[in-house]
Scaffold this motif. Structure first.
Motif, mmCIF file in Angstrom:
data_model
loop_
_atom_site.group_PDB
_atom_site.id
_atom_site.type_symbol
_atom_site.label_atom_id
_atom_site.label_comp_id
_atom_site.label_asym_id
_atom_site.label_seq_id
_atom_site.Cartn_x
_atom_site.Cartn_y
_atom_site.Cartn_z
ATOM 1 N N GLN A 28 0.832 -1.192 0.000
ATOM 2 C CA GLN A 28 0.000 0.000 0.000
ATOM 3 C C GLN A 28 0.877 1.256 0.000
ATOM 4 O O GLN A 28 2.001 1.242 0.502
ATOM 5 N N PRO A 29 0.371 2.378 -0.534
ATOM 6 C CA PRO A 29 1.117 3.643 -0.470
ATOM 7 C C PRO A 29 1.280 4.102 0.976
ATOM 8 O O PRO A 29 0.524 3.711 1.858
ATOM 9 N N MET A 30 2.273 4.958 1.199
ATOM 10 C CA MET A 30 2.511 5.528 2.532
ATOM 11 C C MET A 30 2.907 6.986 2.380
ATOM 12 O O MET A 30 3.712 7.339 1.519
ATOM 13 N N VAL A 31 2.357 7.830 3.238
ATOM 14 C CA VAL A 31 2.639 9.264 3.198
ATOM 15 C C VAL A 31 3.910 9.553 3.999
ATOM 16 O O VAL A 31 4.095 9.047 5.109
ATOM 17 N N ILE A 32 4.770 10.391 3.436
ATOM 18 C CA ILE A 32 5.974 10.868 4.118
ATOM 19 C C ILE A 32 5.847 12.384 4.265
ATOM 20 O O ILE A 32 5.538 13.083 3.305
ATOM 21 N N GLY A 33 6.090 12.872 5.484
ATOM 22 C CA GLY A 33 6.049 14.318 5.708
ATOM 23 C C GLY A 33 4.651 14.894 5.687
ATOM 24 O O GLY A 33 4.391 15.895 4.996
ATOM 25 N N ALA A 34 3.750 14.281 6.457
ATOM 26 C CA ALA A 34 2.349 14.736 6.458
ATOM 27 C C ALA A 34 2.232 16.202 6.866
ATOM 28 O O ALA A 34 1.289 16.893 6.454
ATOM 29 N N GLY A 35 3.179 16.708 7.661
ATOM 30 C CA GLY A 35 3.109 18.088 8.115
ATOM 31 C C GLY A 35 3.740 19.097 7.182
ATOM 32 O O GLY A 35 3.641 20.310 7.413
ATOM 33 N N ALA A 36 4.389 18.639 6.118
ATOM 34 C CA ALA A 36 4.993 19.562 5.153
ATOM 35 C C ALA A 36 3.915 20.215 4.290
ATOM 36 O O ALA A 36 2.799 19.698 4.176
ATOM 37 N N ARG A 37 4.238 21.334 3.674
ATOM 38 C CA ARG A 37 3.256 21.998 2.808
ATOM 39 C C ARG A 37 2.870 21.106 1.634
ATOM 40 O O ARG A 37 1.728 21.147 1.170
ATOM 41 N N MET A 38 3.807 20.291 1.167
ATOM 42 C CA MET A 38 3.543 19.367 0.057
ATOM 43 C C MET A 38 4.011 17.969 0.455
ATOM 44 O O MET A 38 5.119 17.550 0.108
ATOM 45 N N PRO A 39 3.192 17.226 1.211
ATOM 46 C CA PRO A 39 3.576 15.866 1.603
ATOM 47 C C PRO A 39 3.766 14.981 0.369
ATOM 48 O O PRO A 39 3.276 15.302 -0.729
ATOM 49 N N TYR A 40 4.476 13.869 0.567
ATOM 50 C CA TYR A 40 4.726 12.953 -0.541
ATOM 51 C C TYR A 40 4.077 11.609 -0.240
ATOM 52 O O TYR A 40 4.313 11.017 0.816
ATOM 53 N N THR A 41 3.254 11.132 -1.154
ATOM 54 C CA THR A 41 2.676 9.797 -1.045
ATOM 55 C C THR A 41 3.523 8.850 -1.890
ATOM 56 O O THR A 41 3.496 8.915 -3.126
ATOM 57 N N ALA A 42 4.292 8.009 -1.223
ATOM 58 C CA ALA A 42 5.181 7.062 -1.900
ATOM 59 C C ALA A 42 4.412 5.772 -2.166
ATOM 60 O O ALA A 42 3.854 5.169 -1.247
ATOM 61 N N HIS A 43 4.395 5.336 -3.405
ATOM 62 C CA HIS A 43 3.586 4.188 -3.784
ATOM 63 C C HIS A 43 4.325 2.858 -3.646
ATOM 64 O O HIS A 43 3.689 1.806 -3.636
ATOM 65 N N SER A 44 5.642 2.893 -3.534
ATOM 66 C CA SER A 44 6.415 1.654 -3.471
ATOM 67 C C SER A 44 7.307 1.640 -2.234
ATOM 68 O O SER A 44 7.876 2.667 -1.870
#
Length: 495
Positions: free
Chosen positions: A127-143
């Motif tokens: 499953q995807p996982m979010v990195i940096g949820a508190g950043a202005r532009m979080p990243y959803t990593a799919h792998s």
């Protein structure tokens, strides 16, 4: 009239000529060897002393192809390399008869199969996982499996192009390494993690300090998803990056902000960072400028220093925390490094990853800081072990080099790589056909993910990140295996 020379006479003259030239060459080499002062063997045994170097060079070749067994070579053995090679071929990546792996070697992980595994239609999927949820532009990593830092400079142009295109096809991220962002990283349109090394290549002023305007320009690129501040690398902790001058072309010099043909030697650490508070200040600064997740890459040296970092983060609060840690093991690779650092410095990923995961969890930062594992993790079993040990993501550099066709010739630092991966010699680069290799990069990544999902399905979990230490047994020096959660008691309640 004299009769024309017969064929036999012509051959005789040619033979005498060849012998004469050979003798002349021997005399010249004899004089050179006797007069030179660098090599004692050649000086004492002119001409024949040269065979020692020839045999030493050929020995490396013969050991790899004729004498070493499938599981014997270092740093990677033939079985590992062949598995990666088969991932890019059209036929099934299966083997027959039985395992060639010696399961009695201390440290070997053995996964615990479930008594009643899910049915085949209840397969495990990542499953995807979010990195940096508190950043202005979080990243959803799919792998959970991605490309580790390899710079343009250490790698050739076609190698970087193939990795970029392959990463886009596989839906994985690509780390730039410390050499800056080149057009070839962006060619495929894949997700990019921009690494900021100690020399700050690509975002530096002439004095080596951070240039915020250059950093903002990099961050404005939609393909750049995260920033990684490199403190240390597994193959050379305590030493900055080394790019030999022979590999610093005009183009690479322009991207990095260097002079052509001059060795690129990075400082051994960031001059602005003297302690953990300085590090957290820099992370906050980078995140404010870029608006994107910022993490650090380091090598664990001991438990207490890493605990100090965790406690400093806990004291200052989540807003100062890095969004991810990349933990590199002492067995990590590089293009060029001093042998003592490659061999002797830095904790192995097998020890440091469980330690880092436990200290992160102990500080209550499991949901705040993602953990990325790196260092000689190239096959599905390595990746599944890392997930069970506590990693959220795994990155590999040399695994993807093998997918490009690397034959482990160990010439990365000499600009003579025979496969065109780590050389800037145009003739050698022709062997690396981007349109073929990008497909192999993508297939390798997809096969690792698929086979990790197979392992997860076998132990009875629905998603690879649900692998826990209790799902792995580690072979001990007694010859018996012990549960990993007893060797490294997890601080997670479900460990």
């Amino acid at each position: 009239m004299s009769s024309p020379l017969t064929v036999l006479e012509i051959l005789a003259f040619v033979f005498i000529g060849v012998i004469g030239i050979g003798l002349l060459c021997a005399v010249v080499l004899f004089a050179i060897d006797r007069l030179q002062t660098q090599d004692a063997i050649r000086r004492n045994y002119p001409v024949i002393g040269r065979f020692r170097h020839i045999f030493s060079t050929l020995g490396e070749f013969f050991r790899q192809y004729f004498f070493a067994m499938d599981r014997e070579e270092l740093p990677f053995n033939r079985a590992q390399r062949d598995w990666i090679k088969r991932t890019g071929e059209p036929h099934s990546n299966t083997v027959a008869f039985g395992s060639t792996r010696n399961l009695s070697i201390v440290g070997t992980p053995i996964f615990v199969n479930a008594a009643f595994p899910p049915l085949d239609n209840q397969f495990a999927s990542s499953q995807p996982m979010v990195i940096g949820a508190g950043a202005r532009m979080p990243y959803t990593a799919h792998s959970f499996f991605n490309i580790s830092g390899m710079s343009y400079g250490a790698l050739s142009r076609p190698a970087v192009r193939a990795l970029s295109r392959g990463a886009a096809k596989a839906g994985i991220w690509m780390n730039t390494g410390e050499g800056g962002l080149s057009p070839f990283h962006l060619e495929g349109g894949c997700d990019i993690v921009f690494q900021i090394g100690t020399a700050k290549f690509g975002v530096r002023n002439e004095d080596g300090s951070l240039n915020e305007d250059k950093l903002r320009k990099i961050a404005a690129n939609a393909c750049v998803k995260m920033f990684e501040l490199k403190l240390a690398q597994g193959a050379k902790p305590g030493k900055g990056g080394i790019l030999p001058g022979a590999k610093v072309t005009a183009e690479i010099a322009e991207i990095r902000g260097l002079r052509e043909g001059v060795d690129a030697i990075s400082p051994n650490r960031h001059v602005e960072i003297d302690d953990w508070d300085d590090l957290l200040d820099m992370i906050v600064r980078l995140r404010d400028i870029t608006g994107k997740p910022v993490g650090i890459k380091t090598v664990v040296g001991d438990r207490e220093s890493f605990r100090d970092l965790m406690q400093t983060i806990k004291k200052r609060g989540d807003d100062c925390a890095p969004d991810f840690f990349t933990i590199d093991g002492g067995e990590g690779g590089t293009g060029a490094a001093p042998m003592p650092l490659i061999d002797l410095v830095g904790m192995s990923i097998r020890e440091s990853l469980p330690l880092a995961a436990d200290l992160r969890n102990e500080a209550g930062l499991k949901d705040r800081i993602r953990l990325v594992a790196s260092g000689k993790l190239v096959n599905p079993g390595d990746v599944a072990w890392a997930l069970a040990a506590g990693a959220d993501f795994i990155t590999s550099a040399r695994g993807f080099m093998f997918s490009l066709g690397c034959i482990q010739s160990l010439k990365c630092n000499k600009n003579t790589c025979p496969t065109g991966i780590t050389t800037h010699n145009p003739r050698l680069q022709k062997g690396l056909v981007v349109e073929d290799k990008d497909q192999r990069v993508a297939l390798y990544a997809k096969e690792v993910i698929h086979e990790v999902e197979i392992i997860a399905h076998s132990v009875g979990v629905a998603e690879p990140r649900l692998l826990r230490r209790r799902h792995v047994r580690i072979v001990q020096d007694s010859g018996r295996s012990a549960p990993m959660n007893e060797i490294y008691p997890s601080l997670r309640a479900d460990g």
